[in-house]
Scaffold this motif. Structure first.
Motif, PDB file in Angstrom:
ATOM      1  N   ASN A   9       0.828  -1.197   0.000  1.00 22.18           N
ATOM      2  CA  ASN A   9       0.000   0.000   0.000  1.00 22.18           C
ATOM      3  C   ASN A   9       0.869   1.257   0.000  1.00 22.18           C
ATOM      4  N   TYR A  10       1.920   1.230   0.788  1.00 19.52           N
ATOM      5  CA  TYR A  10       2.790   2.403   0.856  1.00 19.52           C
ATOM      6  C   TYR A  10       3.750   2.479  -0.312  1.00 19.52           C
ATOM      7  N   ALA A  11       3.982   1.347  -0.974  1.00 16.68           N
ATOM      8  CA  ALA A  11       4.720   1.416  -2.236  1.00 16.68           C
ATOM      9  C   ALA A  11       3.899   2.200  -3.257  1.00 16.68           C
ATOM     10  N   GLY A  12       2.582   1.971  -3.238  1.00 21.95           N
ATOM     11  CA  GLY A  12       1.697   2.771  -4.084  1.00 21.95           C
ATOM     12  C   GLY A  12       1.721   4.230  -3.692  1.00 21.95           C
ATOM     13  N   TYR A  13       1.756   4.475  -2.391  1.00 23.23           N
ATOM     14  CA  TYR A  13       1.797   5.852  -1.894  1.00 23.23           C
ATOM     15  C   TYR A  13       3.062   6.558  -2.364  1.00 23.23           C
ATOM     16  N   ILE A  14       4.190   5.873  -2.252  1.00 23.90           N
ATOM     17  CA  ILE A  14       5.449   6.500  -2.637  1.00 23.90           C
ATOM     18  C   ILE A  14       5.520   6.674  -4.149  1.00 23.90           C
ATOM     19  N   SER A  15       4.878   5.774  -4.907  1.00 26.23           N
ATOM     20  CA  SER A  15       4.803   5.951  -6.362  1.00 26.23           C
ATOM     21  C   SER A  15       4.002   7.204  -6.693  1.00 26.23           C
ATOM     22  N   GLY A  16       2.905   7.393  -5.967  1.00 25.36           N
ATOM     23  CA  GLY A  16       2.118   8.599  -6.159  1.00 25.36           C
ATOM     24  C   GLY A  16       2.880   9.849  -5.776  1.00 25.36           C
ATOM     25  N   ALA A  17       3.684   9.751  -4.706  1.00 21.07           N
ATOM     26  CA  ALA A  17       4.490  10.898  -4.299  1.00 21.07           C
ATOM     27  C   ALA A  17       5.537  11.235  -5.354  1.00 21.07           C
ATOM     28  N   LEU A  18       6.116  10.216  -5.970  1.00 22.63           N
ATOM     29  CA  LEU A  18       7.077  10.448  -7.056  1.00 22.63           C
ATOM     30  C   LEU A  18       6.414  11.166  -8.225  1.00 22.63           C
ATOM     31  N   ALA A  19       5.216  10.707  -8.576  1.00 19.71           N
ATOM     32  CA  ALA A  19       4.501  11.364  -9.673  1.00 19.71           C
ATOM     33  C   ALA A  19       4.165  12.804  -9.316  1.00 19.71           C
ATOM     34  N   ALA A  20       3.727  13.021  -8.072  1.00 21.20           N
ATOM     35  CA  ALA A  20       3.383  14.377  -7.640  1.00 21.20           C
ATOM     36  C   ALA A  20       4.602  15.287  -7.624  1.00 21.20           C
ATOM     37  N   ALA A  21       5.775  14.721  -7.318  1.00 22.65           N
ATOM     38  CA  ALA A  21       7.001  15.515  -7.293  1.00 22.65           C
ATOM     39  C   ALA A  21       7.492  15.842  -8.707  1.00 22.65           C
ATOM     40  N   TRP A  22       7.030  15.074  -9.693  1.00 24.60           N
ATOM     41  CA  TRP A  22       7.517  15.244 -11.067  1.00 24.60           C
ATOM     42  C   TRP A  22       6.590  16.120 -11.895  1.00 24.60           C
TER      43      TRP A  22
ATOM     44  N   LEU B 268      -1.798   4.739  -4.104  1.00 25.13           N
ATOM     45  CA  LEU B 268      -1.813   5.844  -5.069  1.00 25.13           C
ATOM     46  C   LEU B 268      -2.898   6.855  -4.721  1.00 25.13           C
ATOM     47  N   CYS B 269      -4.066   6.337  -4.330  1.00 26.63           N
ATOM     48  CA  CYS B 269      -5.166   7.229  -3.939  1.00 26.63           C
ATOM     49  C   CYS B 269      -4.782   8.070  -2.734  1.00 26.63           C
ATOM     50  N   GLY B 270      -4.106   7.442  -1.766  1.00 25.79           N
ATOM     51  CA  GLY B 270      -3.679   8.178  -0.596  1.00 25.79           C
ATOM     52  C   GLY B 270      -2.766   9.335  -0.940  1.00 25.79           C
ATOM     53  N   ALA B 271      -1.880   9.119  -1.904  1.00 25.96           N
ATOM     54  CA  ALA B 271      -0.978  10.197  -2.325  1.00 25.96           C
ATOM     55  C   ALA B 271      -1.742  11.328  -2.990  1.00 25.96           C
ATOM     56  N   THR B 272      -2.774  11.005  -3.756  1.00 26.75           N
ATOM     57  CA  THR B 272      -3.539  12.072  -4.396  1.00 26.75           C
ATOM     58  C   THR B 272      -4.246  12.932  -3.353  1.00 26.75           C
ATOM     59  N   GLY B 273      -4.775  12.292  -2.303  1.00 32.14           N
ATOM     60  CA  GLY B 273      -5.469  13.060  -1.275  1.00 32.14           C
ATOM     61  C   GLY B 273      -4.528  13.854  -0.400  1.00 32.14           C
ATOM     62  N   MET B 274      -3.448  13.214   0.069  1.00 32.17           N
ATOM     63  CA  MET B 274      -2.534  13.861   0.999  1.00 32.17           C
ATOM     64  C   MET B 274      -1.699  14.940   0.335  1.00 32.17           C
TER      65      MET B 274
ATOM     66  N   GLN C  77       7.234   4.048   5.329  1.00 32.47           N
ATOM     67  CA  GLN C  77       5.975   3.322   5.363  1.00 32.47           C
ATOM     68  C   GLN C  77       6.037   2.022   4.575  1.00 32.47           C
ATOM     69  N   VAL C  78       6.971   1.920   3.646  1.00 32.85           N
ATOM     70  CA  VAL C  78       7.180   0.660   2.933  1.00 32.85           C
ATOM     71  C   VAL C  78       7.998  -0.302   3.788  1.00 32.85           C
ATOM     72  N   ILE C  79       9.030   0.216   4.445  1.00 29.72           N
ATOM     73  CA  ILE C  79       9.962  -0.628   5.196  1.00 29.72           C
ATOM     74  C   ILE C  79       9.374  -1.087   6.530  1.00 29.72           C
ATOM     75  N   ALA C  80       8.770  -0.150   7.282  1.00 26.76           N
ATOM     76  CA  ALA C  80       8.374  -0.435   8.659  1.00 26.76           C
ATOM     77  C   ALA C  80       7.368  -1.576   8.815  1.00 26.76           C
ATOM     78  N   PRO C  81       6.285  -1.649   8.000  1.00 31.79           N
ATOM     79  CA  PRO C  81       5.326  -2.739   8.203  1.00 31.79           C
ATOM     80  C   PRO C  81       5.918  -4.117   7.945  1.00 31.79           C
TER      81      PRO C  81
END
Length: 397
Positions: free
Chosen positions: A59-72, A115-121, A349-353
């Protein structure tokens, strides 16, 4: 399709409430529904702790992918479109979990939920913060992040309610998706409009810039915050249900997290105004570390509930103050600046869980993972204490 360059006639309260409901969808349901639904999922499908942790990491791999897209992505129109897509995709990811017991399918839905989480946050928060600054309002995200606490409450109360009607885990996931429709309609209708005109190059050059040292220090501390956030966000209910004397109290603990988070956003904004951002963040880190230690020290109901309340009251402040702090330093594209910083949060969030799930699987308890989390949070406090001052922050990299 509506021309996104034309601002819609929305009232301020509509933009703010729309952003709050967007967080309920993209974080409260697409992400947080997993936490109270996890015990039933494990009991009825045989999902073990290691696999549960792996799904959280995906789930957090998706989040970080979304963060990468948002940063780009620079184009604010595309940022608005992706935020809009995240709203309806949140409903699909929750409903999709009920369609099979195939682990790769679950992994896909959890990834899309990230990915959805990244769009919202990030995209949603950036759009709201940009709108606040264009309207001459106080550039804080405390009110917006009520959506995080509300999302937790909705997930906790919603799962408790649907579990009283439907015992089957798949029915519970579908029911939570149906609940999401209540928030989808206003979140979609009241999306914050994009800026009416693109920003000129001269305006971009005139904007204050952040030093590399400031950003790296902040990224390190935010990594620690992400570690502290995800352990409790993923395993709070499971930790409570594992204690024989506390069985059946998991939903209560999770609801208290959300109830504590909702008023806390206002408190942390006031603390930051009076003490300054760095001192306020240090206080929030310290209190969250204590909240993590409590359930590790004792399995009593008081310790567990105290830890839940402390976690809810602090993680929201750390996220709100950090994102608002970096967003104010990039006023023309706050979402992009937030996304860059969030990459470190997402990495934790990817590593810790995975680490916590493996430790719990090996030892039969989450206490070791909680002590490790407290140590990581303490390291984050050390980094925060060395954060460059206001003058250093404004230097050009």
């Amino acid at each position: 399709m509506q021309d996104l360059s034309t601002p819609r006639s929305l009232q301020p309260w509509q933009v703010i409430v729309g952003g709050i409901f967007g967080l309920v969808l993209t974080i409260g349901l697409a992400r947080f529904a997993y936490t109270p639904l996890l015990p039933a999922l494990q009991v009825q499908t045989g999902l073990n702790d290691a696999s549960a942790g792996a799904l959280a990491a995906i789930n957090y791999a998706g989040y970080i992918s979304g963060a990468l897209a948002a940063a780009w992505i620079d184009d604010v129109r595309w940022r608005h479109r992706l935020y809009s897509m995240g709203l309806w995709l949140s409903l699909l990811t929750v409903a999709g979990m009920a369609l099979s017991t195939w682990m790769p399918a679950w992994a896909l839905w959890r990834y899309l939920g990230g990915l959805c989480g990244a769009t919202g946050m990030l995209l949603g928060a950036g759009l709201v913060l940009g709108w606040l600054m264009r309207q001459g309002r106080r550039p804080e995200l405390g009110v917006h992040f009520i959506g995080l606490g509300l999302g937790i409450v909705v997930s906790a109360v919603g799962v408790w309610g649907v579990s009283q009607i439907w015992a089957l885990w798949s029915q519970q996931w579908l029911a939570m998706a149906a609940i999401g429709l209540v928030f989808f309609v206003p979140a979609w209708a009241w999306r914050p409009p994009v800026p009416p005109a693109p920003v000129s190059a001269s305006e971009m050059q005139a904007a204050p810039k952040v030093s590399r040292r400031w950003m790296l220090t902040m990224a390190g501390s935010y990594f620690a915050a992400g570690w502290g956030f995800v352990i409790s966000a993923t395993f709070t209910v499971a930790i409570v249900e594992r204690e024989p004397a506390l069985a059946g109290q998991g939903a209560l603990a999770w609801a208290l997290v959300g109830l504590a988070a909702m008023p806390a956003v206002f408190l942390w904004d006031k603390v930051a105004r009076r003490w300054g951002d760095t001192r306020a963040l240090l206080l929030a880190f310290g209190l969250q570390t204590l909240s993590v230690i409590l359930p590790a020290l004792s399995g009593s109901l008081a310790a567990v509930l105290g830890g839940a309340i402390g976690y809810g009251a602090t993680f929201i402040g750390i996220v709100s103050m950090t994102l608002a702090l970096v967003g104010r330093r990039a006023p023309h594209n706050p979402g992009k600046a937030m996304a860059r910083l969030t990459l470190s949060y997402g990495a934790a969030q990817v590593i810790a869980p995975v680490v916590a799930g493996a430790m719990a699987q090996a030892t039969g308890t989450f206490k070791g993972a909680l002590w490790l989390t407290a140590a990581v949070m303490a390291a984050g406090m050390v980094l925060l204490a060395t954060l460059p001052g206001e003058g250093a922050e404004k230097k050009v990299r």
